[in-house]
Design a protein around this motif. Structure first.
Motif, PDB file in Angstrom:
ATOM      1  N   VAL A  77     -51.850  52.607 -66.230  1.00  0.00           N
ATOM      2  CA  VAL A  77     -53.300  52.777 -66.236  1.00  0.00           C
ATOM      3  C   VAL A  77     -53.885  52.623 -64.836  1.00  0.00           C
ATOM      4  CG1 VAL A  77     -53.575  52.024 -68.620  1.00  0.00           C
ATOM      5  CG2 VAL A  77     -53.594  50.322 -66.791  1.00  0.00           C
ATOM      6  N   MET A  78     -53.114  52.082 -63.912  1.00  0.00           N
ATOM      7  CA  MET A  78     -53.588  51.904 -62.538  1.00  0.00           C
ATOM      8  C   MET A  78     -53.527  53.192 -61.722  1.00  0.00           C
ATOM      9  SD  MET A  78     -54.787  48.978 -61.991  1.00  0.00           S
ATOM     10  CE  MET A  78     -54.861  49.105 -60.195  1.00  0.00           C
ATOM     11  N   ALA A  79     -52.892  54.223 -62.258  1.00  0.00           N
ATOM     12  CA  ALA A  79     -52.695  55.460 -61.496  1.00  0.00           C
ATOM     13  C   ALA A  79     -54.027  56.100 -61.109  1.00  0.00           C
ATOM     14  CB  ALA A  79     -51.841  56.442 -62.297  1.00  0.00           C
ATOM     15  N   LEU A  80     -54.965  56.185 -62.059  1.00  0.00           N
ATOM     16  CA  LEU A  80     -56.239  56.839 -61.773  1.00  0.00           C
ATOM     17  C   LEU A  80     -57.090  56.071 -60.751  1.00  0.00           C
ATOM     18  CD1 LEU A  80     -57.309  58.276 -65.248  1.00  0.00           C
ATOM     19  CD2 LEU A  80     -56.575  59.533 -63.216  1.00  0.00           C
ATOM     20  N   PRO A  81     -57.250  54.735 -60.898  1.00  0.00           N
ATOM     21  CA  PRO A  81     -57.995  54.007 -59.860  1.00  0.00           C
ATOM     22  C   PRO A  81     -57.350  54.140 -58.481  1.00  0.00           C
ATOM     23  CG  PRO A  81     -57.771  52.645 -61.812  1.00  0.00           C
ATOM     24  CD  PRO A  81     -56.913  53.847 -62.024  1.00  0.00           C
ATOM     25  N   LEU A  82     -56.031  54.165 -58.440  1.00  0.00           N
ATOM     26  CA  LEU A  82     -55.334  54.276 -57.156  1.00  0.00           C
ATOM     27  C   LEU A  82     -55.522  55.651 -56.520  1.00  0.00           C
ATOM     28  CD1 LEU A  82     -51.993  52.366 -57.900  1.00  0.00           C
ATOM     29  CD2 LEU A  82     -53.690  51.769 -56.151  1.00  0.00           C
ATOM     30  N   VAL A  83     -55.540  56.697 -57.343  1.00  0.00           N
ATOM     31  CA  VAL A  83     -55.705  58.037 -56.774  1.00  0.00           C
ATOM     32  C   VAL A  83     -57.114  58.202 -56.209  1.00  0.00           C
ATOM     33  CG1 VAL A  83     -56.506  59.346 -58.799  1.00  0.00           C
ATOM     34  CG2 VAL A  83     -55.094  60.466 -57.110  1.00  0.00           C
ATOM     35  N   PHE A  84     -58.100  57.567 -56.838  1.00  0.00           N
ATOM     36  CA  PHE A  84     -59.454  57.625 -56.292  1.00  0.00           C
ATOM     37  C   PHE A  84     -59.583  56.737 -55.052  1.00  0.00           C
ATOM     38  CE2 PHE A  84     -60.559  59.503 -60.388  1.00  0.00           C
ATOM     39  CZ  PHE A  84     -61.463  60.481 -59.990  1.00  0.00           C
ATOM     40  N   ALA A  85     -58.852  55.617 -55.034  1.00  0.00           N
ATOM     41  CA  ALA A  85     -58.854  54.772 -53.833  1.00  0.00           C
ATOM     42  C   ALA A  85     -58.240  55.531 -52.660  1.00  0.00           C
ATOM     43  CB  ALA A  85     -58.074  53.483 -54.099  1.00  0.00           C
ATOM     44  N   PHE A  86     -57.147  56.249 -52.923  1.00  0.00           N
ATOM     45  CA  PHE A  86     -56.467  57.015 -51.871  1.00  0.00           C
ATOM     46  C   PHE A  86     -57.351  58.148 -51.344  1.00  0.00           C
ATOM     47  CE2 PHE A  86     -53.846  60.765 -50.843  1.00  0.00           C
ATOM     48  CZ  PHE A  86     -53.196  60.270 -49.719  1.00  0.00           C
ATOM     49  N   THR A  87     -57.891  58.945 -52.250  1.00  0.00           N
ATOM     50  CA  THR A  87     -58.698  60.092 -51.816  1.00  0.00           C
ATOM     51  C   THR A  87     -60.020  59.637 -51.200  1.00  0.00           C
ATOM     52  OG1 THR A  87     -59.559  60.345 -54.084  1.00  0.00           O
ATOM     53  CG2 THR A  87     -57.656  61.683 -53.465  1.00  0.00           C
TER      54      THR A  87
END
Length: 225
Positions: A77-87
């Motif tokens: 479930v952390m994948a989506l928050p991390l992808v927004f943090a990265f971008t």
């Protein structure tokens, strides 16, 4: 009868695979659109507050750290928050460069042309890879070699004041980004990448590399007018 069953099973498997690929593509392009919008918003905020350029070592460490975290949490479930943090981080990091271009003569036109050029190149190459279904995995070796050469050239350019070298590197990175768009899109189409979060990250990096280097070249050419 057994042959008919084999044919039926093969047809079913092919159909299911096509449905799965279409699902991954839809999820990837939806998330890609959202992350690009978020990244652009972060760039706009960075420009509006006058954000200063980030030390390239710090920027690289944060970027690599987020990419490692994404790889580790790709199925959580952390994948989506991390992808927004990265971008979001990548968008913020681009802010000072965009601000510099906007502050130059014809800056808004340069920004528009770079954005339009990026969109045209991405959609054309991505559409080609999707509609033809061609396997571009043969590009892997060439692309990785080219990326390593560009990284070494960037290190050399850091110590040498050679504007022509910077332009050559940007031109090479534009070609590499175009090749990676074909490679990564075909990887999704042919079932090589089934995780839409990681597929999004790959395509986002390609678009970021394409846009930033188009902006760099157009900015230099615009400043010479």
């Amino acid at each position: 009868m057994s042959e008919e069953r084999v044919i039926a099973a093969t047809t079913t498997a092919t159909s299911e695979r096509g449905i799965e690929v279409s699902k991954v593509l839809r999820q990837t392009y939806l998330l890609l659109g959202m992350t690009l919008a978020f990244s652009a918003a972060m760039t706009a905020v960075a420009v509006s507050v006058g954000a200063q350029p980030i030390n390239w070592i710090v920027s690289l460490v944060v970027m690599i750290g987020l990419l490692f975290a994404l790889q580790a949490k790709r199925n959580s479930v952390m994948a989506l928050p991390l992808v927004f943090a990265f971008t979001g981080w990548m968008g913020w990091s681009l802010g000072p460069m965009v601000a510099m271009v906007l502050g130059s003569a014809g800056g808004s036109g340069i920004l528009f042309n770079a954005t339009a050029g990026t969109a045209i190149i991405f959609f054309a190459l991505s559409a080609y890879a999707v509609t033809t279904g061609r396997d571009f995995s043969f590009l892997r070796g060439f692309l990785m070699t080219g990326l390593i050469v560009c990284l070494l050239a960037m290190v050399a350019a850091f110590f040498m004041n050679m504007p022509a070298l910077h332009l050559a590197i940007s031109g090479a990175l534009i070609l590499l980004a175009s090749g990676f768009i074909l490679f990564d899109t075909s990887n999704i189409v042919n079932g090589g990448e089934t995780n839409y979060v990681m597929a999004t990250v790959s395509l986002y990096i390609n678009i970021y590399m394409l846009f930033s280097n188009l902006l760099a070249i157009m900015g230099v050419m615009g400043s010479d007018d």
